[in-house]
Scaffold this motif. Structure first.
Motif, PDB file in Angstrom:
ATOM      1  N   VAL A  22       0.687  -0.908   0.138  1.00  0.00           N
ATOM      2  CA  VAL A  22      -0.146   0.200   0.081  1.00  0.00           C
ATOM      3  C   VAL A  22       0.896   1.292  -0.015  1.00  0.00           C
ATOM      4  O   VAL A  22       0.643   1.962  -0.653  1.00  0.00           O
ATOM      5  CB  VAL A  22      -1.075   0.010   1.160  1.00  0.00           C
ATOM      6  CG1 VAL A  22      -1.627   1.286   1.373  1.00  0.00           C
ATOM      7  CG2 VAL A  22      -1.813  -0.918   1.185  1.00  0.00           C
ATOM      8  N   ALA A  23       2.067   1.070   0.944  1.00  0.00           N
ATOM      9  CA  ALA A  23       2.776   2.383   0.769  1.00  0.00           C
ATOM     10  C   ALA A  23       3.637   2.512  -0.374  1.00  0.00           C
ATOM     11  O   ALA A  23       3.734   3.845  -0.873  1.00  0.00           O
ATOM     12  CB  ALA A  23       3.815   2.241   1.961  1.00  0.00           C
ATOM     13  N   PHE A  24       3.985   1.569  -1.064  1.00  0.00           N
ATOM     14  CA  PHE A  24       4.619   1.640  -2.497  1.00  0.00           C
ATOM     15  C   PHE A  24       3.724   2.353  -3.573  1.00  0.00           C
ATOM     16  O   PHE A  24       4.151   3.184  -4.212  1.00  0.00           O
ATOM     17  CB  PHE A  24       4.947   0.154  -2.864  1.00  0.00           C
ATOM     18  CG  PHE A  24       5.781   0.399  -4.178  1.00  0.00           C
ATOM     19  CD1 PHE A  24       7.093   0.575  -3.833  1.00  0.00           C
ATOM     20  CD2 PHE A  24       5.427  -0.085  -5.140  1.00  0.00           C
ATOM     21  CE1 PHE A  24       7.992   0.719  -4.897  1.00  0.00           C
ATOM     22  CE2 PHE A  24       6.052   0.178  -6.362  1.00  0.00           C
ATOM     23  CZ  PHE A  24       7.351   0.384  -6.171  1.00  0.00           C
ATOM     24  N   TYR A  25       2.554   1.851  -3.376  1.00  0.00           N
ATOM     25  CA  TYR A  25       1.437   2.731  -4.558  1.00  0.00           C
ATOM     26  C   TYR A  25       0.760   4.061  -4.205  1.00  0.00           C
ATOM     27  O   TYR A  25       0.103   4.475  -4.758  1.00  0.00           O
ATOM     28  CB  TYR A  25       0.568   1.307  -5.082  1.00  0.00           C
ATOM     29  CG  TYR A  25       1.207   0.496  -5.815  1.00  0.00           C
ATOM     30  CD1 TYR A  25       1.582   0.825  -7.188  1.00  0.00           C
ATOM     31  CD2 TYR A  25       1.556  -0.745  -5.236  1.00  0.00           C
ATOM     32  CE1 TYR A  25       2.117  -0.427  -7.528  1.00  0.00           C
ATOM     33  CE2 TYR A  25       2.045  -1.690  -5.962  1.00  0.00           C
ATOM     34  CZ  TYR A  25       2.131  -1.538  -7.400  1.00  0.00           C
ATOM     35  OH  TYR A  25       2.930  -2.330  -8.046  1.00  0.00           O
ATOM     36  N   PRO A  32       7.512   6.562  -1.531  1.00  0.00           N
ATOM     37  CA  PRO A  32       9.131   5.860  -1.779  1.00  0.00           C
ATOM     38  C   PRO A  32       9.534   5.708  -0.644  1.00  0.00           C
ATOM     39  O   PRO A  32      10.337   4.563  -0.173  1.00  0.00           O
ATOM     40  CB  PRO A  32       9.661   6.468  -2.887  1.00  0.00           C
ATOM     41  CG  PRO A  32       8.487   7.174  -3.546  1.00  0.00           C
ATOM     42  CD  PRO A  32       7.510   7.738  -2.810  1.00  0.00           C
ATOM     43  N   PHE A  33       9.738   6.810  -0.077  1.00  0.00           N
ATOM     44  CA  PHE A  33      10.478   6.878   1.563  1.00  0.00           C
ATOM     45  C   PHE A  33      10.036   5.788   2.444  1.00  0.00           C
ATOM     46  O   PHE A  33      10.638   4.933   3.222  1.00  0.00           O
ATOM     47  CB  PHE A  33      10.491   8.209   2.140  1.00  0.00           C
ATOM     48  CG  PHE A  33      11.642   8.216   3.169  1.00  0.00           C
ATOM     49  CD1 PHE A  33      12.858   8.050   3.144  1.00  0.00           C
ATOM     50  CD2 PHE A  33      10.828   8.528   4.252  1.00  0.00           C
ATOM     51  CE1 PHE A  33      13.674   8.163   4.375  1.00  0.00           C
ATOM     52  CE2 PHE A  33      11.455   8.430   5.572  1.00  0.00           C
ATOM     53  CZ  PHE A  33      12.888   8.325   5.616  1.00  0.00           C
ATOM     54  N   ALA A  34       8.710   6.084   2.627  1.00  0.00           N
ATOM     55  CA  ALA A  34       7.862   5.017   3.794  1.00  0.00           C
ATOM     56  C   ALA A  34       7.836   3.731   3.307  1.00  0.00           C
ATOM     57  O   ALA A  34       8.026   2.880   4.309  1.00  0.00           O
ATOM     58  CB  ALA A  34       6.329   5.681   3.684  1.00  0.00           C
ATOM     59  N   ALA A  35       7.854   3.277   1.810  1.00  0.00           N
ATOM     60  CA  ALA A  35       7.788   2.013   1.455  1.00  0.00           C
ATOM     61  C   ALA A  35       9.539   1.533   1.788  1.00  0.00           C
ATOM     62  O   ALA A  35       9.722   0.477   2.078  1.00  0.00           O
ATOM     63  CB  ALA A  35       7.694   1.836   0.033  1.00  0.00           C
ATOM     64  N   ALA A  36      10.447   2.145   1.531  1.00  0.00           N
ATOM     65  CA  ALA A  36      11.733   1.832   1.812  1.00  0.00           C
ATOM     66  C   ALA A  36      12.162   1.584   3.280  1.00  0.00           C
ATOM     67  O   ALA A  36      12.957   0.714   3.736  1.00  0.00           O
ATOM     68  CB  ALA A  36      12.700   2.964   1.470  1.00  0.00           C
TER      69      ALA A  36
END
Length: 51
Positions: A22-25, A32-36
């Motif tokens: 979900v964070a990635f999309y 992108p920072f949250a997904a990383a």
């Protein structure tokens, strides 16, 4: 199942999978920072248990 530290960390990684997707999309500039960071947390728990 006994809830010891390795099992808890494995469950945490399992629950982080949909959060990561979900964070990635998300359509935000910080997505992108949250997904990383979510990926980093999952990787750190894997590394900390010596897998």
């Amino acid at each position: 199942m006994r809830l010891n530290i390795p099992n808890i960390l494995s469950l945490l990684r399992l629950f982080l999978i949909p959060v990561f997707v979900v964070a990635f999309y998300l359509p935000y500039s910080w997505a992108p920072f949250a997904a990383a960071m979510i990926f980093w947390v999952a990787g750190f728990t894997d590394w900390s248990m010596g897998c």
